[in-house]
Scaffold this motif. Structure first.
Motif, PDB file in Angstrom:
ATOM      1  N   ARG A  11     -12.749 -10.428  17.983  1.00 51.09           N
ATOM      2  CA  ARG A  11     -11.304  -9.493  17.629  1.00 51.09           C
ATOM      3  C   ARG A  11     -10.768  -9.554  16.921  1.00 51.09           C
ATOM      4  N   ALA A  12     -11.367  -9.887  15.764  1.00 53.90           N
ATOM      5  CA  ALA A  12     -10.859  -9.576  14.341  1.00 53.90           C
ATOM      6  C   ALA A  12     -11.688  -7.928  14.315  1.00 53.90           C
ATOM      7  N   ALA A  13     -12.726  -7.743  14.233  1.00 55.07           N
ATOM      8  CA  ALA A  13     -13.825  -6.470  14.868  1.00 55.07           C
ATOM      9  C   ALA A  13     -13.254  -5.686  15.539  1.00 55.07           C
ATOM     10  N   LEU A  14     -12.686  -6.093  16.716  1.00 51.67           N
ATOM     11  CA  LEU A  14     -12.162  -4.836  17.818  1.00 51.67           C
ATOM     12  C   LEU A  14     -10.312  -4.311  16.937  1.00 51.67           C
ATOM     13  N   ALA A  19      -7.846  -0.526  14.711  1.00 53.80           N
ATOM     14  CA  ALA A  19      -7.376   0.572  13.815  1.00 53.80           C
ATOM     15  C   ALA A  19      -8.215   1.841  13.163  1.00 53.80           C
ATOM     16  N   GLY A  20      -9.581   2.504  13.059  1.00 56.52           N
ATOM     17  CA  GLY A  20     -10.123   2.985  12.682  1.00 56.52           C
ATOM     18  C   GLY A  20      -9.845   3.830  13.266  1.00 56.52           C
ATOM     19  N   TRP A  21     -10.008   4.494  14.544  1.00 58.59           N
ATOM     20  CA  TRP A  21      -9.946   5.248  15.567  1.00 58.59           C
ATOM     21  C   TRP A  21      -7.967   6.091  16.094  1.00 58.59           C
ATOM     22  N   LEU A  22      -6.985   4.340  15.791  1.00 59.97           N
ATOM     23  CA  LEU A  22      -5.806   5.046  15.658  1.00 59.97           C
ATOM     24  C   LEU A  22      -5.773   6.276  14.543  1.00 59.97           C
ATOM     25  N   CYS A  46     -10.426  15.539  20.394  1.00 63.73           N
ATOM     26  CA  CYS A  46     -10.964  14.658  19.569  1.00 63.73           C
ATOM     27  C   CYS A  46      -9.989  13.117  19.545  1.00 63.73           C
ATOM     28  N   GLY A  47      -8.767  14.750  19.099  1.00 61.22           N
ATOM     29  CA  GLY A  47      -7.457  13.327  18.447  1.00 61.22           C
ATOM     30  C   GLY A  47      -7.307  12.988  20.127  1.00 61.22           C
ATOM     31  N   VAL A  48      -7.336  13.458  21.024  1.00 59.12           N
ATOM     32  CA  VAL A  48      -6.412  12.162  22.695  1.00 59.12           C
ATOM     33  C   VAL A  48      -7.699  11.342  23.313  1.00 59.12           C
ATOM     34  N   VAL A  49      -8.709  11.870  22.937  1.00 51.42           N
ATOM     35  CA  VAL A  49     -10.407  10.265  22.389  1.00 51.42           C
ATOM     36  C   VAL A  49      -9.641   9.246  21.688  1.00 51.42           C
ATOM     37  N   ASP A  50      -9.431   9.800  20.387  1.00 53.45           N
ATOM     38  CA  ASP A  50      -9.391   8.693  19.791  1.00 53.45           C
ATOM     39  C   ASP A  50      -8.065   8.024  20.607  1.00 53.45           C
ATOM     40  N   VAL A  51      -7.322   8.726  19.663  1.00 56.02           N
ATOM     41  CA  VAL A  51      -6.667   7.689  20.194  1.00 56.02           C
ATOM     42  C   VAL A  51      -6.116   6.906  21.915  1.00 56.02           C
ATOM     43  N   GLY A  53      -8.038   5.993  22.868  1.00 52.19           N
ATOM     44  CA  GLY A  53      -9.825   4.751  23.127  1.00 52.19           C
ATOM     45  C   GLY A  53      -9.328   3.257  21.973  1.00 52.19           C
ATOM     46  N   ALA A  54      -8.413   4.068  20.948  1.00 48.66           N
ATOM     47  CA  ALA A  54      -7.991   2.847  19.846  1.00 48.66           C
ATOM     48  C   ALA A  54      -7.756   1.811  21.126  1.00 48.66           C
ATOM     49  N   LEU A  55      -6.129   2.896  22.282  1.00 52.26           N
ATOM     50  CA  LEU A  55      -4.758   2.097  22.754  1.00 52.26           C
ATOM     51  C   LEU A  55      -5.666   1.064  23.885  1.00 52.26           C
ATOM     52  N   ALA A  56      -7.001   1.289  24.159  1.00 52.61           N
ATOM     53  CA  ALA A  56      -7.346   0.785  25.497  1.00 52.61           C
ATOM     54  C   ALA A  56      -8.839  -0.236  24.730  1.00 52.61           C
ATOM     55  N   ILE A  57      -8.806   0.016  23.179  1.00 56.10           N
ATOM     56  CA  ILE A  57      -9.975  -1.888  22.582  1.00 56.10           C
ATOM     57  C   ILE A  57      -8.205  -2.829  22.907  1.00 56.10           C
ATOM     58  N   LEU A  58      -6.807  -2.347  22.083  1.00 57.87           N
ATOM     59  CA  LEU A  58      -6.514  -3.317  22.046  1.00 57.87           C
ATOM     60  C   LEU A  58      -5.931  -3.492  23.288  1.00 57.87           C
ATOM     61  N   LEU A  59      -5.300  -2.758  24.617  1.00 56.33           N
ATOM     62  CA  LEU A  59      -5.182  -3.750  25.559  1.00 56.33           C
ATOM     63  C   LEU A  59      -6.048  -4.518  26.203  1.00 56.33           C
TER      64      LEU A  59
END
Length: 61
Positions: A11-14, A19-22, A46-51, A53-59
């Motif tokens: 969980r912490a790794a995710l 955070a890195g992607w965001l 790249c900005g759209v994909v990064d943000v 991806g980060a939101l998907a990981i968090l959700l």
């Protein structure tokens, strides 16, 4: 030379990954605004994909 690895539970790794992607999103925005380093369309994409991806990981975490 010694290489040390950071070990986290799942969980912490995710959260660290998200955070890195965001954080990469604003980096892409800077490149988009400056029009340097990469073509503007690439930094926008790249900005759209990064943000996203980060939101998907968090959700899903």
């Amino acid at each position: 030379m010694t290489i040390r690895f950071l070990s986290l539970d799942g969980r912490a790794a995710l959260y660290v990954l998200a955070a890195g992607w965001l954080a990469h999103g604003p980096w892409d925005l800077v490149h988009h605004r400056s029009g340097r380093v990469v073509p503007r369309a690439w930094s926008e994409w790249c900005g759209v994909v990064d943000v996203s991806g980060a939101l998907a990981i968090l959700l899903l975490a």
